[in-house]
Design an enzyme around this catalytic site. Structure first.
Site, PDB file in Angstrom:
ATOM      1  N   ARG A 149       0.788  -1.170  -0.221  1.00 20.82           N
ATOM      2  CA  ARG A 149       0.135  -0.009   0.102  1.00 20.82           C
ATOM      3  C   ARG A 149       0.979   1.336   0.002  1.00 20.82           C
ATOM      4  NH1 ARG A 149      -2.981  -3.246   3.754  1.00 20.82           N
ATOM      5  NH2 ARG A 149      -4.935  -3.914   2.677  1.00 20.82           N
ATOM      6  N   SER A 173      -9.425   5.478  -0.661  1.00 15.25           N
ATOM      7  CA  SER A 173      -8.155   5.087  -1.514  1.00 15.25           C
ATOM      8  C   SER A 173      -6.906   4.859  -0.715  1.00 15.25           C
ATOM      9  CB  SER A 173      -7.841   6.179  -2.475  1.00 15.25           C
ATOM     10  OG  SER A 173      -8.882   6.800  -3.112  1.00 15.25           O
ATOM     11  N   ASN A 174      -6.132   4.072  -1.025  1.00 13.74           N
ATOM     12  CA  ASN A 174      -4.845   3.541  -0.520  1.00 13.74           C
ATOM     13  C   ASN A 174      -3.665   4.421  -0.987  1.00 13.74           C
ATOM     14  OD1 ASN A 174      -5.516   1.750   1.529  1.00 13.74           O
ATOM     15  ND2 ASN A 174      -6.009   0.046  -0.011  1.00 13.74           N
ATOM     16  N   ASP A 220      -4.434   5.926   5.091  1.00 16.43           N
ATOM     17  CA  ASP A 220      -4.022   6.796   6.567  1.00 16.43           C
ATOM     18  C   ASP A 220      -3.285   8.115   5.821  1.00 16.43           C
ATOM     19  OD1 ASP A 220      -4.986   4.904   8.738  1.00 16.43           O
ATOM     20  OD2 ASP A 220      -3.559   3.657   7.682  1.00 16.43           O
ATOM     21  N   ASP A 253     -10.569  -4.099   8.108  1.00 13.23           N
ATOM     22  CA  ASP A 253      -9.519  -5.095   8.741  1.00 13.23           C
ATOM     23  C   ASP A 253     -10.540  -5.573  10.168  1.00 13.23           C
ATOM     24  OD1 ASP A 253      -6.844  -3.998   7.635  1.00 13.23           O
ATOM     25  OD2 ASP A 253      -8.600  -2.683   7.866  1.00 13.23           O
ATOM     26  N   ARG A 274     -12.837  -8.479   9.242  1.00 16.27           N
ATOM     27  CA  ARG A 274     -12.158  -9.442   8.785  1.00 16.27           C
ATOM     28  C   ARG A 274     -11.650 -10.236  10.097  1.00 16.27           C
ATOM     29  NH1 ARG A 274      -8.732  -6.368   4.083  1.00 16.27           N
ATOM     30  NH2 ARG A 274      -9.903  -6.871   2.423  1.00 16.27           N
ATOM     31  N   HIS A 323     -16.768  -9.117  19.636  1.00 17.62           N
ATOM     32  CA  HIS A 323     -16.294  -7.557  19.709  1.00 17.62           C
ATOM     33  C   HIS A 323     -14.816  -7.482  19.487  1.00 17.62           C
ATOM     34  CE1 HIS A 323     -20.291  -6.699  20.535  1.00 17.62           C
ATOM     35  NE2 HIS A 323     -20.407  -7.578  21.177  1.00 17.62           N
ATOM     36  N   HIS A 382      -3.922   0.791   8.132  1.00 14.77           N
ATOM     37  CA  HIS A 382      -4.617   0.125   7.612  1.00 14.77           C
ATOM     38  C   HIS A 382      -3.573  -0.382   6.570  1.00 14.77           C
ATOM     39  CE1 HIS A 382      -7.389  -2.028   4.550  1.00 14.77           C
ATOM     40  NE2 HIS A 382      -6.772  -1.095   3.709  1.00 14.77           N
TER      41      HIS A 382
END
Ligand code: NAD
Length: 319
Positions: free
Chosen positions: A95, A126-127, A130, A155, A158, A175, A182
């Protein structure tokens, strides 16, 4: 007068980037009934025309919603502008390697949104998300809460999916949060992971199905980190889960829900970290992030969060 009031309350979402992620998000958002109007913008005008027609033909099956193509002037009365424009991650590409390519695209769009005096929230997807959130924040000149990134909302879902399958428990009772970047330096906040209010480490002996939970923990955490790489290797891009994660964030904003989500947000001293956007638990409402929750992390988790912040700061500085 009545029509003016109705018009003012129209919930308008503008999506910049009508590719795999933008179109999938649009499709999921239309089905959710959260928005009254969804506007698609892309520099590839044929793509927008095609997506709008294809989605429009589904309108009898969606709750009532307008889906149309638009331009920068649509930012002026948007509740949310979601930026998915840019180059997608290619197989084997990290990324961070996408950084320079996408910083210019996102920064330019953020300036246009600010120039239109948009009253809403900017949501960056978009990457590398962050870093692009940080770029958009700086280039727009907006208050920090109104420029957020989708961060590790995906994430974390996932992570919950893997824990749910491993433990054999409904995902809605699991949880769990992934914090930090990311990307490769993200980590699982195990101290915040619980099933029905019981910390996962205490839940395990109660469940009794696992022989080597410590080892399994590491495997699950690594699987979360590698998820995007695997999916991209299989099919070129990820789109469905991220589209749904974006609908969740959109709902928190449009319905002013005060949802706790691990969006990417600027830290100003929280967790002892300054001047970097990354994911921590944050309260999301109509004005974006209204508060960061400083969860009492374990010292090793705090070190991992600081490591993630250092990785991202270096990338910010490389621009
Ligand atoms: N944050 C997350 O969780 C997450 C998950 C998946 C993908 N992504 C990222 O989302 C982005 C989009 O992915 P995708 O698979 O939809 O890619 P895609 O290539 O299918 O779509 C990107 C679209 O952006 C458009 N575009 C490029 N520059 C533009 C500009 N200046 N103005 C308007 N439109 C422009 C392109 O024409 C293209 O249609 C990538 O950066 C990808 O890495 C993020």
């Amino acid at each position: 007068m009545k029509s003016k009031i109705i018009r003012e309350q129209r919930r308008k979402v503008v999506i910049v980037g009508a590719g795999a992620v933008g179109a999938t998000y649009c499709y999921a958002l239309a089905q959710s009934g959260l928005a009254d109007e969804i506007v698609l913008i892309d520099r590839n005008e044929d793509l927008v025309r095609g997506q709008v027609l294809d989605l429009g033909h589904g309108q009898p099956f969606f709750p009532t919603v307008i889906i149309r193509s638009g331009s920068a002037s649509d930012y002026a009365d948007a509740h949310i502008v979601v930026i998915t424009a840019g180059a997608a991650q290619r197989p084997g590409e990290t990324r961070l390697e996408l950084l320079r390519k996408n910083a210019e695209i996102t920064g330019g769009i953020a300036e246009e949104i600010a120039a239109q005096k948009c009253p809403g929230v900017m949501l960056i997807v978009s990457n590398p998300v962050d870093i692009l959130t940080y770029v958009a924040l700086k280039r727009s000149g907006w208050d920090k809460g109104r420029v957020i990134g989708s961060g590790t909302v995906l994430d974390s879902s996932r992570f919950r999916h893997l824990l749910s399958s491993h433990c054999g428990i409904d995902i809605h009772n699991v949880h769990a949060y992934i914090l930090g970047e990311h990307g490769d330096s993200e980590f699982a906040a195990w101290s915040m992971t619980n099933i029905a209010g019981i910390n996962i480490d205490e839940y395990c002996p109660i469940c009794g199905k696992c022989s080597d939970w410590k080892k399994k923990r590491q495997t699950i955490e690594q699987q979360v980190r590698d998820s995007a790489y695997h999916i991209i290797n299989y099919k070129g891009s990820t789109q469905f889960a991220v589209g749904l994660a974006l609908v969740k964030i959109t709902g928190a904003i449009l319905r002013s829900q005060n949802s706790v989500l691990t969006v990417s947000t600027l830290l100003n001293g929280e967790f002892g970290i300054n001047d970097v956007c990354l994911s921590v638990p944050a309260i999301v409402s109509e004005n974006g992030v209204t508060r960061i929750i400083e969860s009492p992390l374990l010292s090793e988790e705090l070190s991992l969060l600081k490591h993630s912040a250092d990785v991202l700061k270096k990338a910010n500085q490389s621009l």
